[in-house]
Design a protein around this motif. Sequence first.
Motif, mmCIF file in Angstrom:
data_model
loop_
_atom_site.group_PDB
_atom_site.id
_atom_site.type_symbol
_atom_site.label_atom_id
_atom_site.label_comp_id
_atom_site.label_asym_id
_atom_site.label_seq_id
_atom_site.Cartn_x
_atom_site.Cartn_y
_atom_site.Cartn_z
ATOM 1 N N VAL A 37 0.608 -0.847 0.155
ATOM 2 C CA VAL A 37 0.407 0.145 -0.093
ATOM 3 C C VAL A 37 0.846 1.292 0.120
ATOM 4 O O VAL A 37 1.826 1.549 0.700
ATOM 5 N N VAL A 38 0.794 2.266 -1.135
ATOM 6 C CA VAL A 38 1.962 3.356 -1.341
ATOM 7 C C VAL A 38 0.973 4.124 -0.329
ATOM 8 O O VAL A 38 0.423 4.447 -1.199
ATOM 9 N N ILE A 39 1.680 5.048 0.450
ATOM 10 C CA ILE A 39 0.881 6.290 1.125
ATOM 11 C C ILE A 39 0.442 7.596 -0.357
ATOM 12 O O ILE A 39 2.345 7.498 -0.865
ATOM 13 N N GLY A 40 0.314 8.770 -0.119
ATOM 14 C CA GLY A 40 0.035 9.135 -1.256
ATOM 15 C C GLY A 40 -0.223 10.228 -0.459
ATOM 16 O O GLY A 40 0.876 11.755 -1.216
ATOM 17 N N GLU A 41 -0.060 10.903 0.906
ATOM 18 C CA GLU A 41 -0.520 12.088 1.595
ATOM 19 C C GLU A 41 0.505 12.003 3.647
ATOM 20 O O GLU A 41 0.332 11.050 3.102
ATOM 21 N N GLN A 42 1.044 13.195 3.943
ATOM 22 C CA GLN A 42 1.403 12.858 5.115
ATOM 23 C C GLN A 42 0.069 12.234 5.820
ATOM 24 O O GLN A 42 -1.317 13.087 5.843
ATOM 25 N N CYS A 43 0.670 10.783 7.008
ATOM 26 C CA CYS A 43 -0.862 10.313 7.598
ATOM 27 C C CYS A 43 -0.367 10.455 8.834
ATOM 28 O O CYS A 43 0.840 9.608 8.697
ATOM 29 N N ARG A 44 -1.196 10.575 9.538
ATOM 30 C CA ARG A 44 -1.364 10.231 11.201
ATOM 31 C C ARG A 44 -2.395 10.513 11.811
ATOM 32 O O ARG A 44 -3.419 11.046 11.650
ATOM 33 N N ALA A 45 -2.544 9.203 12.535
ATOM 34 C CA ALA A 45 -3.153 8.638 13.246
ATOM 35 C C ALA A 45 -4.907 8.860 12.418
ATOM 36 O O ALA A 45 -5.790 9.924 12.734
ATOM 37 N N VAL A 46 -5.029 8.611 11.855
ATOM 38 C CA VAL A 46 -6.336 8.512 10.298
ATOM 39 C C VAL A 46 -7.200 7.114 11.275
ATOM 40 O O VAL A 46 -6.777 5.962 11.446
ATOM 41 N N SER A 47 -8.450 7.492 10.341
ATOM 42 C CA SER A 47 -9.561 6.473 11.399
ATOM 43 C C SER A 47 -9.525 5.221 9.800
ATOM 44 O O SER A 47 -9.143 5.589 8.335
ATOM 45 N N GLU A 48 -9.785 4.067 10.153
ATOM 46 C CA GLU A 48 -10.676 3.067 8.712
ATOM 47 C C GLU A 48 -11.621 3.662 8.106
ATOM 48 O O GLU A 48 -11.422 3.570 5.952
#
Length: 245
Positions: free
Chosen positions: A104-115
């Motif tokens: 799974v490739v992340i597209g933008e900064q991601c922190r403490a996101v919900s499902e």
Amino acid sequence: MRKIRFRDETGIERTGEWPAGGDIEAAGKTYDPEAVDVLPPCEPTKVVCQAGGYMDHREESGFEDRPERPELFLKGPNSVSAHGDAIELPPGRDVVEFEAEFGVVIGEQCRAVSEDEAMEYVAGYTCVNDVSNRDDQQEERNWVRGKAFDGSLPMGPVVATPDEVPEDATLRLRHNGEVKQETTTEMMIFSVPELVAEVSELVTLEPGDVIATGTPYGPDSLSEGDTVEVEFEGVGTLENHVTTR
């Protein structure tokens, strides 16, 4: 869209699109895939890997319980290699195995996101081969030597946007032309949104970072001269040959 990074015949690094079965398209030109150097499809600051992402592999490894949450470990940027690169077996190790996965490739900064919001941060998917040195991983319980050595994570050949990948996509590995691993995403213990949410709870994911989702039943040993192909439906096929250092 199936996005690719490559180096053209002049040595310039480019980003383009590689339609299934066609030529690479970039900057208004077309390129023969056989005439360019394919690069890793992204440049992760880290790769977060899931151990035991499918129950059949957990069971063959001696674990019959379903984990309450994903079991995770890290690989560094040094481990990443590209479609077409050689997998170099570490010297003096007798058992080095392939593991077919998708990333799974992340597209933008991601922190403490919900499902529920996790997919908003996913750029797409790629093929991954989590090459594993079992001598050190299992005998010494050393995950750095066992999993994070140079070139131990071939990825590619492209990042396919989520709309390119079926809901129940097939993951398959061929070893010297013989199918050795095959499953679908429906068989995963944790879904992609669950993995993104779990990882991002404590680890900030940056653009280009990858979550390797785990392998199904059937990892087996690699030897010099082998060819190994990881195919993920909608992405394409990651192919590498095996050499010794």
